[in-house]
Design a protein around this motif. Structure first.
Motif, PDB file in Angstrom:
ATOM      1  N   ILE A  19      80.238  44.001  43.914  1.00 18.04           N
ATOM      2  CA  ILE A  19      79.838  44.548  42.608  1.00 18.04           C
ATOM      3  C   ILE A  19      79.347  43.432  41.682  1.00 18.04           C
ATOM      4  O   ILE A  19      78.275  43.539  41.074  1.00 18.04           O
ATOM      5  CB  ILE A  19      81.018  45.301  41.965  1.00 18.04           C
ATOM      6  N   VAL A  20      80.134  42.353  41.580  1.00 14.95           N
ATOM      7  CA  VAL A  20      79.792  41.272  40.640  1.00 14.95           C
ATOM      8  C   VAL A  20      78.500  40.580  41.058  1.00 14.95           C
ATOM      9  O   VAL A  20      77.558  40.429  40.256  1.00 14.95           O
ATOM     10  CB  VAL A  20      80.944  40.251  40.557  1.00 14.95           C
ATOM     11  N   ILE A  21      78.424  40.161  42.309  1.00 13.19           N
ATOM     12  CA  ILE A  21      77.226  39.447  42.769  1.00 13.19           C
ATOM     13  C   ILE A  21      76.055  40.411  42.915  1.00 13.19           C
ATOM     14  O   ILE A  21      74.896  40.042  42.669  1.00 13.19           O
ATOM     15  CB  ILE A  21      77.532  38.708  44.085  1.00 13.19           C
ATOM     16  N   GLY A  22      76.343  41.664  43.281  1.00 13.44           N
ATOM     17  CA  GLY A  22      75.278  42.665  43.337  1.00 13.44           C
ATOM     18  C   GLY A  22      74.649  42.889  41.970  1.00 13.44           C
ATOM     19  O   GLY A  22      73.427  43.049  41.842  1.00 13.44           O
ATOM     20  N   HIS A  23      75.474  42.909  40.925  1.00 12.82           N
ATOM     21  CA  HIS A  23      74.951  43.060  39.563  1.00 12.82           C
ATOM     22  C   HIS A  23      74.004  41.906  39.230  1.00 12.82           C
ATOM     23  O   HIS A  23      72.907  42.120  38.690  1.00 12.82           O
ATOM     24  CB  HIS A  23      76.113  43.087  38.570  1.00 12.82           C
ATOM     25  N   LEU A  24      74.420  40.686  39.553  1.00 12.73           N
ATOM     26  CA  LEU A  24      73.563  39.517  39.293  1.00 12.73           C
ATOM     27  C   LEU A  24      72.245  39.634  40.060  1.00 12.73           C
ATOM     28  O   LEU A  24      71.172  39.334  39.517  1.00 12.73           O
ATOM     29  CB  LEU A  24      74.291  38.236  39.702  1.00 12.73           C
ATOM     30  N   ALA A  25      72.328  40.068  41.318  1.00 13.74           N
ATOM     31  CA  ALA A  25      71.119  40.153  42.146  1.00 13.74           C
ATOM     32  C   ALA A  25      70.166  41.235  41.666  1.00 13.74           C
ATOM     33  O   ALA A  25      68.949  41.041  41.647  1.00 13.74           O
ATOM     34  CB  ALA A  25      71.514  40.411  43.603  1.00 13.74           C
ATOM     35  N   ILE A  35      73.037  48.855  34.218  1.00 14.31           N
ATOM     36  CA  ILE A  35      74.232  48.499  34.988  1.00 14.31           C
ATOM     37  C   ILE A  35      74.059  49.109  36.382  1.00 14.31           C
ATOM     38  O   ILE A  35      74.236  50.318  36.563  1.00 14.31           O
ATOM     39  CB  ILE A  35      75.510  49.030  34.316  1.00 14.31           C
ATOM     40  N   PRO A  36      73.676  48.305  37.359  1.00 12.84           N
ATOM     41  CA  PRO A  36      73.368  48.850  38.697  1.00 12.84           C
ATOM     42  C   PRO A  36      74.490  49.686  39.298  1.00 12.84           C
ATOM     43  O   PRO A  36      74.224  50.664  39.999  1.00 12.84           O
ATOM     44  CB  PRO A  36      73.098  47.590  39.529  1.00 12.84           C
ATOM     45  N   LEU A  37      75.732  49.327  39.030  1.00  7.42           N
ATOM     46  CA  LEU A  37      76.847  50.086  39.580  1.00  7.42           C
ATOM     47  C   LEU A  37      76.802  51.548  39.137  1.00  7.42           C
ATOM     48  O   LEU A  37      77.114  52.448  39.921  1.00  7.42           O
ATOM     49  CB  LEU A  37      78.174  49.449  39.159  1.00  7.42           C
ATOM     50  N   LEU A  38      76.392  51.795  37.882  1.00  9.76           N
ATOM     51  CA  LEU A  38      76.301  53.167  37.381  1.00  9.76           C
ATOM     52  C   LEU A  38      75.233  53.953  38.137  1.00  9.76           C
ATOM     53  O   LEU A  38      75.409  55.141  38.421  1.00  9.76           O
ATOM     54  CB  LEU A  38      76.010  53.178  35.886  1.00  9.76           C
ATOM     55  N   ALA A  39      74.123  53.286  38.451  1.00  9.01           N
ATOM     56  CA  ALA A  39      73.063  53.952  39.212  1.00  9.01           C
ATOM     57  C   ALA A  39      73.571  54.368  40.593  1.00  9.01           C
ATOM     58  O   ALA A  39      73.228  55.437  41.105  1.00  9.01           O
ATOM     59  CB  ALA A  39      71.856  53.026  39.347  1.00  9.01           C
ATOM     60  N   VAL A  40      74.397  53.522  41.202  1.00  8.26           N
ATOM     61  CA  VAL A  40      74.963  53.840  42.516  1.00  8.26           C
ATOM     62  C   VAL A  40      75.949  54.997  42.414  1.00  8.26           C
ATOM     63  O   VAL A  40      75.924  55.940  43.217  1.00  8.26           O
ATOM     64  CB  VAL A  40      75.659  52.592  43.109  1.00  8.26           C
ATOM     65  N   LEU A  41      76.808  54.958  41.395  1.00  9.52           N
ATOM     66  CA  LEU A  41      77.850  55.977  41.255  1.00  9.52           C
ATOM     67  C   LEU A  41      77.288  57.330  40.818  1.00  9.52           C
ATOM     68  O   LEU A  41      77.924  58.365  41.039  1.00  9.52           O
ATOM     69  CB  LEU A  41      78.908  55.509  40.255  1.00  9.52           C
ATOM     70  N   ARG A  42      76.106  57.332  40.203  1.00  8.43           N
ATOM     71  CA  ARG A  42      75.508  58.602  39.796  1.00  8.43           C
ATOM     72  C   ARG A  42      75.009  59.406  40.990  1.00  8.43           C
ATOM     73  O   ARG A  42      74.719  60.593  40.872  1.00  8.43           O
ATOM     74  CB  ARG A  42      74.350  58.347  38.814  1.00  8.43           C
ATOM     75  N   ARG A  43      74.849  58.742  42.122  1.00  2.00           N
ATOM     76  CA  ARG A  43      74.464  59.439  43.354  1.00  2.00           C
ATOM     77  C   ARG A  43      75.530  59.168  44.407  1.00  2.00           C
ATOM     78  O   ARG A  43      75.305  58.432  45.385  1.00  2.00           O
ATOM     79  CB  ARG A  43      73.091  58.976  43.836  1.00  2.00           C
ATOM     80  N   PRO A  44      76.706  59.729  44.231  1.00  2.00           N
ATOM     81  CA  PRO A  44      77.848  59.375  45.096  1.00  2.00           C
ATOM     82  C   PRO A  44      77.663  59.753  46.565  1.00  2.00           C
ATOM     83  O   PRO A  44      78.282  59.149  47.440  1.00  2.00           O
ATOM     84  CB  PRO A  44      79.014  60.137  44.464  1.00  2.00           C
ATOM     85  N   ARG A  45      76.806  60.745  46.833  1.00  4.86           N
ATOM     86  CA  ARG A  45      76.620  61.178  48.230  1.00  4.86           C
ATOM     87  C   ARG A  45      76.156  60.011  49.098  1.00  4.86           C
ATOM     88  O   ARG A  45      76.687  59.801  50.190  1.00  4.86           O
ATOM     89  CB  ARG A  45      75.610  62.323  48.272  1.00  4.86           C
ATOM     90  N   ASN A  46      75.157  59.272  48.612  1.00  4.47           N
ATOM     91  CA  ASN A  46      74.656  58.140  49.392  1.00  4.47           C
ATOM     92  C   ASN A  46      75.753  57.109  49.635  1.00  4.47           C
ATOM     93  O   ASN A  46      75.873  56.552  50.735  1.00  4.47           O
ATOM     94  CB  ASN A  46      73.489  57.477  48.668  1.00  4.47           C
ATOM     95  N   LEU A  47      76.547  56.847  48.604  1.00  4.01           N
ATOM     96  CA  LEU A  47      77.604  55.851  48.746  1.00  4.01           C
ATOM     97  C   LEU A  47      78.684  56.326  49.709  1.00  4.01           C
ATOM     98  O   LEU A  47      79.132  55.565  50.582  1.00  4.01           O
ATOM     99  CB  LEU A  47      78.216  55.537  47.379  1.00  4.01           C
ATOM    100  N   ILE A  48      79.109  57.577  49.583  1.00  2.30           N
ATOM    101  CA  ILE A  48      80.182  58.101  50.434  1.00  2.30           C
ATOM    102  C   ILE A  48      79.768  58.083  51.907  1.00  2.30           C
ATOM    103  O   ILE A  48      80.488  57.564  52.773  1.00  2.30           O
ATOM    104  CB  ILE A  48      80.577  59.524  50.005  1.00  2.30           C
TER     105      ILE A  48
END
Length: 450
Positions: A85-91, A239-252
């Motif tokens: 999460i931390v390094i992904g945000h930076l990237a 905040i990239p993490l929010l973009a990921v969490l808004r589409r939880p299906r892909n993450l799950i």
């Protein structure tokens, strides 16, 4: 998917010399960095199997020492999602290059310090505590590595070669496993006293050479065209993490489909090395040499599977690996139990290099195709590392516990097969994106109209 996805990862697919040079540099920077990261990470796993129980966790009960060493191995997985999460945000916010330089430096420092860390007999309980701290630093670094490296590779790749480009990172990981297991096997030929006193430390200290080489290469690589284009347009989630969490299906589904290769890989290589040495009483050099042979096969097979997925699709190749692993997991352990060094190596190649690699070589590419440019590194890191924590991280520990409780490997086989079933179901639920453009952020440039 945004309106500009039609030209995503295609603008540089032309055969111009600058485009080809940029692609080569990106693949080299990704692969070399992944080589260092996984050299260090594999080295720890191998040492946890054959060295750390005696050096950091001496105990009258061999199983207790083994479980303690594997618990330390598992601890490294705890911080991997945090690092992702931390390094992904930076990237995703500031660039792939900066994040990848950070990961390589953190991993190199942690590994070199492990190489000089005194053992339990020298400093007592402080030794395993410091080992855990350094392992956590390794985990944090590894958590941010794969998402940045795969994004750097696939965002430079032509759409119909994305599987190949992504799989080349696993060739880098194969080189890492080959070197780490080769060095450990070489020094394991020393008398046990010398190997445990100083021989195992040399491969850790040699990480300095890879650190310098990887740092030089990554400092020279440029950002990807996709990232530069998205940054110029100023689109995507802040905040990239929010973009990921808004589409939880892909993450799950992205977490679940990786269980088979994560569990299978660590069961066959890390636990397998320990099983051959501790349970079957074979020399450590046999297990390490078998791992080295499997790594050599991985270097060739990973890009083979990646290129095949570009031709026939990700799903058929991945599902083939999933089914194959479920079928061969018991035969792999039967071959181990022959105590024939050649058959032990055949088992490692069959289980790991052939079937686990048919999934592992595609996993990061599949994840990268689920997320857009400004959240891709975070999405890949989070999906990949959560799989690692929930699946692979505790696989050696649970395997040792199952065999210790039952006196047989049937529980380990069922454990791997359950992971294969879960992964197959999740993969069937995911879309096939081989050859299609990568998703781009939804939204329009803030200060311009088209």
């Amino acid at each position: 998917m945004g309106a500009d996805s039609s030209h995503s990862d295609s603008s540089d697919s032309a055969g111009s010399a600058p485009a080809r040079s940029a692609r080569r540099s990106a693949v080299l920077a990704s692969s070399i960095g992944t080589l260092l990261e996984y050299y260090d990470y594999y080295l720890f796993g191998l040492a946890a199997a054959v060295v750390f129980p005696a050096v950091f966790f001496p105990s009258a009960d061999p199983l207790t020492g083994q479980l303690s060493a594997f618990a330390t191995f598992a601890v490294g997985f705890v911080l991997r999602p945090v690092g992702g999460i931390v390094i992904g945000h930076l990237a995703d916010r500031f660039g792939r290059k900066k994040a990848l330089i950070l990961t390589i430096v953190l991993m190199g420092i942690a590994t070199i310090l492990i190489g000089v860390l005194p053992g339990y007999r020298q400093i007592g309980v402080a030794a395993p505590i410091l080992l855990v701290i350094l392992r956590l630093l390794q985990g944090f670094s590894t958590g941010g590595e794969m998402g940045g490296a795969i994004s750097l590779a696939v965002e430079h790749a032509p759409p119909r070669k994305r599987g190949l480009y992504g799989a080349l990172l696993l060739s880098g990981a194969g080189v890492a496993l080959l070197i780490s297991s080769g060095l450990m096997a070489l020094f394991a030929t020393l008398p046990d006293r010398d190997f445990l006193a100083w021989g195992w430390r040399i491969p850790f200290l040699l990480s300095f050479v890879l650190l310098v080489a990887g740092l030089i290469i990554r400092l020279r690589v440029g950002e990807t065209p996709d990232f530069e284009r998205a940054r110029e347009k100023d689109v995507g989630e802040r905040i990239p993490l929010l973009a990921v969490l808004r589409r939880p299906r892909n993450l799950i589904y992205g977490v679940l489909f990786g269980f088979a290769n994560s569990i299978g890989g660590y069961v066959i290589t890390t636990y397998g090395a320990s099983y051959v040495k501790k349970d079957l009483g074979m020399p450590a050099s046999v297990a390490l040499t078998a791992t080295m042979v499997a790594a050599g096969a991985q270097i060739i097979l990973a890009p083979t599977w990646g290129a095949l997925s570009d031709r026939i699709g990700r799903k058929p190749v991945f599902l083939g690996g999933c089914v194959g692993l479920a079928v061969v997991i018991f035969p792999v352990f039967w071959l181990f139990e022959t105590k024939n060094p050649v058959l032990v190596a055949v088992a490692m190649v069959l289980g790991f290099s052939v079937f686990v690699m048919a999934m592992s070589a595609l996993s990061q590419t599949i994840l990268s195709e689920l997320f857009d440019t400004r959240s891709r590194v975070t999405g890949v890191n989070l999906g990949y590392q959560l799989t690692a924590v929930l699946g692979g991280g505790f696989a050696p520990y649970l395997s040792a516990l199952l065999v210790g409780a039952t006196g047989a490997v049937w529980g380990v086989g069922i454990y791997v097969i359950a992971g294969c079933v879960l992964s197959a179901v999740a993969m069937l639920m995911l879309p096939e994106r081989a050859g299609q453009p990568l998703p781009e952020p939804a939204g329009e440039p803030k200060a311009a109209t088209v």
